[in-house]
Design a protein around this motif. Structure first.
Motif, mmCIF file in Angstrom:
data_model
loop_
_atom_site.group_PDB
_atom_site.id
_atom_site.type_symbol
_atom_site.label_atom_id
_atom_site.label_comp_id
_atom_site.label_asym_id
_atom_site.label_seq_id
_atom_site.Cartn_x
_atom_site.Cartn_y
_atom_site.Cartn_z
ATOM 1 N N ALA A 21 -18.868 2.769 6.523
ATOM 2 C CA ALA A 21 -18.819 2.588 7.978
ATOM 3 C C ALA A 21 -20.220 2.281 8.502
ATOM 4 O O ALA A 21 -21.210 2.827 8.011
ATOM 5 N N GLU A 22 -20.290 1.413 9.481
ATOM 6 C CA GLU A 22 -21.585 1.042 10.058
ATOM 7 C C GLU A 22 -22.108 2.106 11.016
ATOM 8 O O GLU A 22 -23.299 2.172 11.280
ATOM 9 N N ASP A 23 -21.207 2.972 11.507
ATOM 10 C CA ASP A 23 -21.613 3.990 12.480
ATOM 11 C C ASP A 23 -21.901 5.353 11.850
ATOM 12 O O ASP A 23 -22.072 6.348 12.551
ATOM 13 N N GLY A 24 -21.939 5.403 10.506
ATOM 14 C CA GLY A 24 -22.220 6.667 9.833
ATOM 15 C C GLY A 24 -21.000 7.536 9.605
ATOM 16 O O GLY A 24 -21.098 8.611 9.027
ATOM 17 N N SER A 25 -19.847 7.084 10.043
ATOM 18 C CA SER A 25 -18.599 7.814 9.825
ATOM 19 C C SER A 25 -18.317 7.906 8.322
ATOM 20 O O SER A 25 -18.701 7.020 7.568
ATOM 21 N N PRO A 26 -17.625 8.955 7.864
ATOM 22 C CA PRO A 26 -17.280 9.041 6.445
ATOM 23 C C PRO A 26 -16.169 8.066 6.033
ATOM 24 O O PRO A 26 -15.969 7.827 4.847
ATOM 25 N N ILE A 27 -15.463 7.500 7.001
ATOM 26 C CA ILE A 27 -14.343 6.592 6.707
ATOM 27 C C ILE A 27 -14.866 5.174 6.542
ATOM 28 O O ILE A 27 -15.431 4.590 7.467
ATOM 29 N N PRO A 28 -14.677 4.568 5.347
ATOM 30 C CA PRO A 28 -15.168 3.210 5.125
ATOM 31 C C PRO A 28 -14.387 2.172 5.946
ATOM 32 O O PRO A 28 -13.311 2.454 6.480
ATOM 33 N N GLN A 29 -14.930 0.977 6.030
ATOM 34 C CA GLN A 29 -14.444 -0.046 6.953
ATOM 35 C C GLN A 29 -13.015 -0.510 6.694
ATOM 36 O O GLN A 29 -12.229 -0.634 7.640
ATOM 37 N N THR A 30 -12.653 -0.802 5.449
ATOM 38 C CA THR A 30 -11.291 -1.275 5.175
ATOM 39 C C THR A 30 -10.279 -0.166 5.420
ATOM 40 O O THR A 30 -9.221 -0.402 6.002
ATOM 41 N N MET A 31 -10.627 1.044 4.998
ATOM 42 C CA MET A 31 -9.742 2.179 5.225
ATOM 43 C C MET A 31 -9.482 2.359 6.719
ATOM 44 O O MET A 31 -8.340 2.587 7.141
ATOM 45 N N ALA A 32 -10.520 2.237 7.534
ATOM 46 C CA ALA A 32 -10.382 2.373 8.985
ATOM 47 C C ALA A 32 -9.554 1.225 9.564
ATOM 48 O O ALA A 32 -8.690 1.449 10.420
ATOM 49 N N ALA A 33 -9.792 0.011 9.089
ATOM 50 C CA ALA A 33 -9.073 -1.155 9.614
ATOM 51 C C ALA A 33 -7.560 -1.038 9.398
ATOM 52 O O ALA A 33 -6.776 -1.487 10.226
ATOM 53 N N TYR A 34 -7.165 -0.423 8.281
ATOM 54 C CA TYR A 34 -5.745 -0.255 7.974
ATOM 55 C C TYR A 34 -5.189 1.071 8.489
ATOM 56 O O TYR A 34 -3.990 1.311 8.372
ATOM 57 N N ARG A 70 4.152 -3.756 3.890
ATOM 58 C CA ARG A 70 4.358 -2.312 3.758
ATOM 59 C C ARG A 70 3.055 -1.650 3.355
ATOM 60 O O ARG A 70 2.269 -2.204 2.595
ATOM 61 N N GLN A 71 2.830 -0.461 3.872
ATOM 62 C CA GLN A 71 1.690 0.377 3.519
ATOM 63 C C GLN A 71 2.255 1.730 3.117
ATOM 64 O O GLN A 71 2.937 2.377 3.907
ATOM 65 N N ILE A 72 1.985 2.140 1.870
ATOM 66 C CA ILE A 72 2.593 3.351 1.325
ATOM 67 C C ILE A 72 1.495 4.339 0.954
ATOM 68 O O ILE A 72 0.690 4.084 0.064
ATOM 69 N N PHE A 73 1.476 5.484 1.627
ATOM 70 C CA PHE A 73 0.511 6.536 1.334
ATOM 71 C C PHE A 73 1.134 7.534 0.374
ATOM 72 O O PHE A 73 2.279 7.949 0.546
ATOM 73 N N GLY A 74 0.383 7.911 -0.656
ATOM 74 C CA GLY A 74 0.869 8.899 -1.617
ATOM 75 C C GLY A 74 1.605 8.239 -2.769
ATOM 76 O O GLY A 74 1.560 7.028 -2.955
ATOM 77 N N HIS A 75 2.272 9.062 -3.515
ATOM 78 C CA HIS A 75 2.984 8.575 -4.701
ATOM 79 C C HIS A 75 4.225 7.784 -4.300
ATOM 80 O O HIS A 75 4.982 8.194 -3.433
ATOM 81 N N VAL A 76 4.403 6.653 -4.944
ATOM 82 C CA VAL A 76 5.617 5.859 -4.762
ATOM 83 C C VAL A 76 6.256 5.704 -6.146
ATOM 84 O O VAL A 76 5.565 5.404 -7.123
ATOM 85 N N PRO A 77 7.553 5.973 -6.274
ATOM 86 C CA PRO A 77 8.201 5.835 -7.579
ATOM 87 C C PRO A 77 8.045 4.418 -8.144
ATOM 88 O O PRO A 77 8.090 3.428 -7.404
ATOM 89 N N MET A 114 -5.599 3.977 7.151
ATOM 90 C CA MET A 114 -5.085 4.725 5.999
ATOM 91 C C MET A 114 -5.249 6.216 6.230
ATOM 92 O O MET A 114 -6.241 6.663 6.786
ATOM 93 N N GLN A 115 -4.258 6.976 5.740
ATOM 94 C CA GLN A 115 -4.270 8.434 5.850
ATOM 95 C C GLN A 115 -5.053 9.078 4.721
ATOM 96 O O GLN A 115 -5.418 10.252 4.809
ATOM 97 N N GLY A 116 -5.259 8.371 3.643
ATOM 98 C CA GLY A 116 -5.945 8.896 2.473
ATOM 99 C C GLY A 116 -5.645 8.031 1.276
ATOM 100 O O GLY A 116 -5.195 6.889 1.407
ATOM 101 N N THR A 117 -5.869 8.598 0.087
ATOM 102 C CA THR A 117 -5.599 7.879 -1.148
ATOM 103 C C THR A 117 -4.662 8.719 -2.005
ATOM 104 O O THR A 117 -4.665 9.951 -1.879
ATOM 105 N N PRO A 118 -3.860 8.052 -2.812
ATOM 106 C CA PRO A 118 -3.726 6.611 -2.952
ATOM 107 C C PRO A 118 -2.891 6.001 -1.828
ATOM 108 O O PRO A 118 -2.024 6.663 -1.256
ATOM 109 N N ALA A 137 -5.503 1.277 -2.796
ATOM 110 C CA ALA A 137 -6.705 1.993 -2.373
ATOM 111 C C ALA A 137 -6.730 3.326 -3.111
ATOM 112 O O ALA A 137 -5.757 4.084 -3.101
ATOM 113 N N PHE A 138 -7.856 3.600 -3.764
ATOM 114 C CA PHE A 138 -7.975 4.812 -4.576
ATOM 115 C C PHE A 138 -9.396 5.356 -4.515
ATOM 116 O O PHE A 138 -10.306 4.690 -4.037
ATOM 117 N N GLN A 139 -9.554 6.578 -5.030
ATOM 118 C CA GLN A 139 -10.860 7.196 -5.243
ATOM 119 C C GLN A 139 -10.897 7.724 -6.673
ATOM 120 O O GLN A 139 -9.893 8.258 -7.154
#
Length: 166
Positions: free
Chosen positions: A103-116, A135-142, A118-122, A36-38
């Motif tokens: 998001a269907e409710d107007g929230s800034p957080i999109p649906q997949t990001m909300a479902a998981y 595993r779900q890894i937020f931020g840089h992973v070596p 996620m704290q942010g990107t990457p 997941a990225f922006q």
């Protein structure tokens, strides 16, 4: 994560770099690596996108499904699908990339990001052959850590079948 749980389905508004939509359920039997990225995220551009490309080049030939998830939670007006298409071309990202559905409710957080949750990107998602979120890894992973974890999943035995031989 202590106990892997079934990975939530992706909620994608449009797919790029592929001729058909990718359904997570249909990927069962394969290891899935999603990033997941922006486009406007400095850590994504400097670290995650190069990692995503390397993971695609190294592990897709071994059977891993490698996917980008463009998960926009800020600067929505600047991050259109047209801009994403140009970004993928300029950065030579060749793997399939899904644009996370708003998001269907107007929230800034999109649906997949909300479902998981996620704290942010990457954020990297490692999903095993059974469809569980390993595993779900937020931020840089070596690089070596990410590669080792992917290879561990690829070499794990498939239920009622053999594992992948590197």
């Amino acid at each position: 994560m202590d106990q892997p749980v079934l990975a939530p389905p992706w909620r994608i508004s449009e797919w790029l770099n592929t001729t058909k939509a990718l359904d997570l359920e249909a990927q069962r039997g394969h290891v899935v690596v999603a990033c997941a990225f922006q486009m406007l995220c400095p850590g994504c551009v400097s670290h995650a996108i190069p990692q995503l490309k390397a993971v695609h080049d190294l592990f897709a030939p071994l059977g891993a499904r490698v996917v980008g998830l463009h998960t926009v939670f800020e600067h929505h007006e600047a991050m259109t699908t047209t801009a994403l298409r140009a970004f993928l071309h300029e950065y030579r990202v060749r793997c399939p990339v899904g644009a996370d559905a708003p998001a269907e409710d107007g929230s800034p957080i999109p649906q997949t990001m909300a479902a998981y949750g996620m704290q942010g990107t990457p954020t990297f998602l490692l999903i095993d052959r059974s469809g569980r979120l390993h595993r779900q890894i937020f931020g840089h992973v070596p690089d070596l850590q990410l590669g080792a974890e992917i290879m561990q999943l690829l070499c794990a035995a498939v239920p009622n079948g053999p594992g992948v031989t590197p």
